[in-house]
Every structure is written in C-alpha cells, then in structure tokens.
Design a protein around this motif. Structure first.
Motif, PDB file in Angstrom:
ATOM      1  N   TYR A  13      -1.490  -0.005  -0.266  1.00 21.97           N
ATOM      2  CA  TYR A  13      -0.566   1.069  -0.635  1.00 21.97           C
ATOM      3  C   TYR A  13      -1.230   2.408  -0.302  1.00 21.97           C
ATOM      4  N   ASN A  14      -0.482   3.320   0.268  1.00 19.38           N
ATOM      5  CA  ASN A  14      -0.941   4.656   0.648  1.00 19.38           C
ATOM      6  C   ASN A  14      -1.867   4.635   1.864  1.00 19.38           C
ATOM      7  N   ARG A  54       1.896   8.212   4.841  1.00 16.22           N
ATOM      8  CA  ARG A  54       1.183   7.129   4.176  1.00 16.22           C
ATOM      9  C   ARG A  54       2.169   5.996   3.897  1.00 16.22           C
ATOM     10  N   GLN A  99       4.128   3.533   1.790  1.00 15.15           N
ATOM     11  CA  GLN A  99       4.595   3.546   0.410  1.00 15.15           C
ATOM     12  C   GLN A  99       5.873   2.730   0.289  1.00 15.15           C
ATOM     13  N   ASP A 158       9.616   2.502  -1.774  1.00 17.35           N
ATOM     14  CA  ASP A 158      10.522   3.314  -2.583  1.00 17.35           C
ATOM     15  C   ASP A 158      10.903   2.555  -3.855  1.00 17.35           C
ATOM     16  N   ALA A 198       3.155  12.110   2.507  1.00 25.72           N
ATOM     17  CA  ALA A 198       2.337  11.980   1.305  1.00 25.72           C
ATOM     18  C   ALA A 198       2.519  13.205   0.403  1.00 25.72           C
TER      19      ALA A 198
END
Length: 129
Positions: free
Chosen positions: A12-13, A26, A28, A30, A40
């Motif tokens: 993640y990220n 990044r 991610q 939702d 980001a």
C-alpha cells in the motif's frame, strides 16, 4: 498492508508500482476496494485531470497564482500576492522558489524572503516523492 495490482502483490502506498503513471502517485485503494495509482494527499499532492500537483505550487494555475486544496477532493487557484517567482507557503510566508538541478532533479528549494523579523532559511520540497 499489501494490495493486488496488475497480478502482483504490492505494498500500500507503493511509489515503485506507480512509477510510470506520473509524478506524485502512490498505490492506494478507494472506499470500494478499487486499487489504482492516485495522487498522494499525505505528501501534499492534489489531483487535477489525472495529474498530480504539489499544493502551493503553480500547478495548472496562471502565473502569479498557486493551487490550493479546497475541501476534501477539490482545488482552487489563488493569487500568491508575493511577487514574481515567489509562492505563499502553508505558514503564510512568501518564499522564492528555485528548481534544483543535477543529482536532485525534481526538488524545489524555497528561500524565505529575508526580513528583520525572520532570518533567511531554506526549505526543500520534493516534487518526485
């Protein structure tokens, strides 16, 4: 936390998972679990038409204006009232902006305008983080 993205488990990220999708993105998910490369927000980026711009920089705004967050997903252009080549930062002060070249391409240096009240200082803002 890991996310499935393009048939691979990615962190993640992750910056590397999004390296070909544009500056400031990044990996991610939702609220509905859809995984994609997004601007980001925690690094100060604002998304405008699929591109990421660092808040307080010119971004898609006219000369003498800067992009600022307007609500959770919105943005607006505001006059800097700081003079040419300068921006107003989150602390309300005006800074001279200079792009770094060489080893740290993508880095901007903000030089505070010297006054009797505030000594000169430099703040580095990385557009490529």
């Amino acid at each position: 936390e890991q996310l499935a993205y393009n048939g691979v488990c990615e962190l993640y990220n992750s910056k590397s998972a999004c390296k070909n999708t544009g500056l400031g993105k990044r990996l991610q998910a939702d609220l509905f679990g859809k995984v994609s490369c997004r601007c980001a927000l925690d690094l100060g980026f604002i998304e405008v038409d699929g591109n990421c711009y660092h808040e307080f920089m010119q971004g898609p705004c006219k000369a003498g204006e800067q992009i600022k967050r307007n609500g959770l997903d919105g943005w607006k252009c505001e006059n800097t009232n700081c003079g040419q080549g300068r921006i107003r930062w989150s602390d309300g002060r005006c800074y001279q902006i200079e792009q770094s070249v060489g080893m740290c391409d993508g880095t901007n240096e903000l030089h505070e305008l010297k006054t009797e009240e505030y000594p000169m200082k430099t703040v580095k803002v990385r557009d490529n983080e």
